[in-house]
Motif scaffolding. Sequence first.
Motif, PDB file in Angstrom:
ATOM      1  N   GLY A 266       0.797  -1.223   0.000  1.00 55.38           N
ATOM      2  CA  GLY A 266       0.000   0.000   0.000  1.00 55.38           C
ATOM      3  C   GLY A 266       0.827   1.269   0.000  1.00 55.38           C
ATOM      4  O   GLY A 266       1.797   1.387   0.740  1.00 55.38           O
ATOM      5  N   LYS A 267       0.427   2.229  -0.846  1.00 52.65           N
ATOM      6  CA  LYS A 267       1.055   3.554  -0.825  1.00 52.65           C
ATOM      7  C   LYS A 267       0.465   4.332   0.345  1.00 52.65           C
ATOM      8  O   LYS A 267      -0.739   4.594   0.380  1.00 52.65           O
ATOM      9  N   GLY A 268       1.322   4.720   1.266  1.00 47.64           N
ATOM     10  CA  GLY A 268       0.860   5.437   2.454  1.00 47.64           C
ATOM     11  C   GLY A 268       1.502   6.802   2.588  1.00 47.64           C
ATOM     12  O   GLY A 268       2.160   7.106   3.576  1.00 47.64           O
ATOM     13  N   PHE A 271       0.623  12.778   3.540  1.00 47.50           N
ATOM     14  CA  PHE A 271       0.292  14.008   2.813  1.00 47.50           C
ATOM     15  C   PHE A 271       1.312  14.210   1.696  1.00 47.50           C
ATOM     16  O   PHE A 271       2.507  14.030   1.894  1.00 47.50           O
ATOM     17  N   ASP A 272       0.785  14.575   0.521  1.00 46.08           N
ATOM     18  CA  ASP A 272       1.636  14.775  -0.652  1.00 46.08           C
ATOM     19  C   ASP A 272       1.632  16.256  -1.060  1.00 46.08           C
ATOM     20  O   ASP A 272       0.721  16.711  -1.750  1.00 46.08           O
ATOM     21  N   THR A 273       2.646  16.974  -0.606  1.00 47.29           N
ATOM     22  CA  THR A 273       2.765  18.377  -1.038  1.00 47.29           C
ATOM     23  C   THR A 273       3.411  18.459  -2.416  1.00 47.29           C
ATOM     24  O   THR A 273       3.414  19.512  -3.045  1.00 47.29           O
ATOM     25  N   TYR A 289      -5.564  12.248   1.149  1.00 46.55           N
ATOM     26  CA  TYR A 289      -6.024  10.928   0.705  1.00 46.55           C
ATOM     27  C   TYR A 289      -4.945  10.116   0.001  1.00 46.55           C
ATOM     28  O   TYR A 289      -5.214   9.039  -0.513  1.00 46.55           O
ATOM     29  N   ASP A 290      -3.717  10.636  -0.010  1.00 44.93           N
ATOM     30  CA  ASP A 290      -2.657   9.919  -0.722  1.00 44.93           C
ATOM     31  C   ASP A 290      -2.182   8.674   0.038  1.00 44.93           C
ATOM     32  O   ASP A 290      -1.260   8.001  -0.402  1.00 44.93           O
ATOM     33  N   MET A 291      -2.855   8.384   1.147  1.00 43.08           N
ATOM     34  CA  MET A 291      -2.558   7.152   1.897  1.00 43.08           C
ATOM     35  C   MET A 291      -3.681   6.130   1.752  1.00 43.08           C
ATOM     36  O   MET A 291      -3.778   5.184   2.521  1.00 43.08           O
ATOM     37  N   ALA A 350       6.598  12.813  -8.091  1.00 40.78           N
ATOM     38  CA  ALA A 350       6.364  11.412  -8.483  1.00 40.78           C
ATOM     39  C   ALA A 350       6.980  10.542  -7.390  1.00 40.78           C
ATOM     40  O   ALA A 350       7.921   9.778  -7.615  1.00 40.78           O
ATOM     41  N   GLU A 351       6.431  10.701  -6.159  1.00 39.71           N
ATOM     42  CA  GLU A 351       7.023  10.074  -4.970  1.00 39.71           C
ATOM     43  C   GLU A 351       6.451   8.694  -4.681  1.00 39.71           C
ATOM     44  O   GLU A 351       7.107   7.871  -4.057  1.00 39.71           O
ATOM     45  N   GLY A 352       5.207   8.466  -5.160  1.00 34.17           N
ATOM     46  CA  GLY A 352       4.551   7.192  -4.847  1.00 34.17           C
ATOM     47  C   GLY A 352       5.386   6.016  -5.332  1.00 34.17           C
ATOM     48  O   GLY A 352       5.634   5.055  -4.599  1.00 34.17           O
ATOM     49  N   ALA A 375      -2.405   2.009  -4.981  1.00 37.73           N
ATOM     50  CA  ALA A 375      -1.800   3.331  -4.839  1.00 37.73           C
ATOM     51  C   ALA A 375      -2.605   4.412  -5.545  1.00 37.73           C
ATOM     52  O   ALA A 375      -3.091   4.210  -6.660  1.00 37.73           O
ATOM     53  N   THR A 376      -2.724   5.564  -4.903  1.00 36.54           N
ATOM     54  CA  THR A 376      -3.240   6.766  -5.567  1.00 36.54           C
ATOM     55  C   THR A 376      -2.041   7.345  -6.317  1.00 36.54           C
ATOM     56  O   THR A 376      -1.417   8.299  -5.872  1.00 36.54           O
ATOM     57  N   LEU A 377      -1.723   6.721  -7.461  1.00 39.22           N
ATOM     58  CA  LEU A 377      -0.408   6.966  -8.040  1.00 39.22           C
ATOM     59  C   LEU A 377      -0.339   8.128  -9.015  1.00 39.22           C
ATOM     60  O   LEU A 377       0.627   8.876  -9.000  1.00 39.22           O
TER      61      LEU A 377
HETATM   62 ZN    ZN Z   1       1.313  11.078  -4.286  1.00 38.07          ZN
END
Ligand code: ZN
Length: 498
Positions: A266-268, A271-273, A289-291, A350-352, A375-377
């Motif tokens: 799982g992509k956790g 928070f994705d700034t 919601y990026d987790m 592009a961190e996921g 993943a919310t990729l």
């Molecule tokens: Zn992300």
Amino acid sequence: MKFSLDSTDVVKQQTDCIIIGLFEQADLPLAAKQIDKISQNYLTKLLNQGDFQAKIGRTLFLHHVPSLSSPRVLLVGCGNKTTLRASEYQKIVMSSIKALNTVKIQRAISFLTELPVEQRDLPWKIKQTAAMTAEACYCFDQFKSNKEFKPTLQEMHLYAPKNEQYIACQTALKQILGINSGVEFTKNLANLPSNICTPPYLATQAKKLSQHYKRLTVKILEESAMAKLGMGALLAVSKGSVQPAKLICLEYHGSSKKQAPIVLVGKGITFDTGGLSLKSPDGMVGMKYDMCGAATVLGTLKAAAELKLPLHLVGVIAAVENMPSGSATKPEDIVTSLSGQTIEIMNTDAEGRLILCDALTYSERYKPAVVIDIATLTGAVVVALGQHATGLLSNYQPLAQDLLDAGIESHDRAWQLPLWEDYQEQLKSPFADISNVGGKQGSAITAACFLSRFAKKFHWAHLDVAGTAAMMMGGGERCATGRPVPLLMHYLINQSKK
Ligand code: ZN
Ligand code: BES
Ligand code: MN
């Protein structure tokens, strides 16, 4: 909420409300016919008078229908055909419960299970009715001082005649209640703001699950342990944050330990700034919601434990916060992943894929039967498929097919995109083995191509849930959906039968 099957005829029902469906043109469905008969054509007269147009989702309460022992009947419009599509059935059930929630009642029985739905049987309708009822009664108001939404409904009966499908209906109901508990858990976790739901918070939640279910065990890897292993890609994302990254490994032992496990990754990103490749203010809303991938893994394992599925499952969650700061990773930095492959980070947003690639390599140690990452990729998958289908890419077609089938069964659907070799060249870097971005074209696919480089040693599928796991954007209602827990649970239940 308590759910149960109920085979009592509509005219003998003694409950607060009876829910029945009506079509615009077609004959009255059975329950409606029976009510009409004992009430001296009360329904027919009402319809002839033009008091109810049975457009899909319209509702009307009738009170004290002559000769009925239940005080209320809720009419629900089913439109102008005679057979419903799955999505229409969902909408009809949803509007019936929304109507119930406007009045003070404790018990109701739904005869919507009688309605014909294209290619679906009664057990399917039982599952969908219970799922939609839970969905319609869901409310995330733990941070509201005034809790405005207080559904009084406590007992929901679902009509199921005692015929040859009754046993299958009982199984279906039991399954969906387990799945609902996973969906609710996932939604609650996903809806939390990132100042509360941090990587350590996710780790605590996993520990709590393992304390509650004795077949679940947990192991948390701290940053120091990850550094020792060489997880340079995952740690590169965490570098800008004051929150410590956690690699959460949950194991569910529902069968012999020797059985090769199904691993869920799982992509956790709590928070994705975007990191130093900072997102715009509008683009950042929704990034709590990026987790959702991580929340899905936890919810699915909870549901599997609840249902005591006879399977060996592993959840590997990469929990990290993506922040800009003086210590953050910069564009053009080169890192070495756990697999040994070097990565040029051209875009820190592009961190996921950077956290997932190390989690995928880590999964090798479980000698998995299959690995599925959630993943919310990419924003690109939302452009391609919108909010209705999860993007699916896989290096093993039988696995892809199983997931597509599970999506259709649960109506939590996925749609496959190609993972052709041809796309791989977009990921070339002049200085490292691979770049973390592949340009604008087909970027949901090149994101999966990136992951595929770290999934060579096992059968693998990737679910890009950026469009389906939550309604993220401003404007409409922001809310987690709990998807794709139903899809994964149907997949797992099917696997447990093999
Ligand atoms: Zn992300
Ligand atoms: N978490 C986002 C993807 C996302 C976007 C999810 C919108 C839900 C809604 C991801 O980390 C991201 O930022 N992806 C970038 C990748 C790009 C920089 C190659 C994207 O999709 O724009
Ligand atoms: Mn990002």
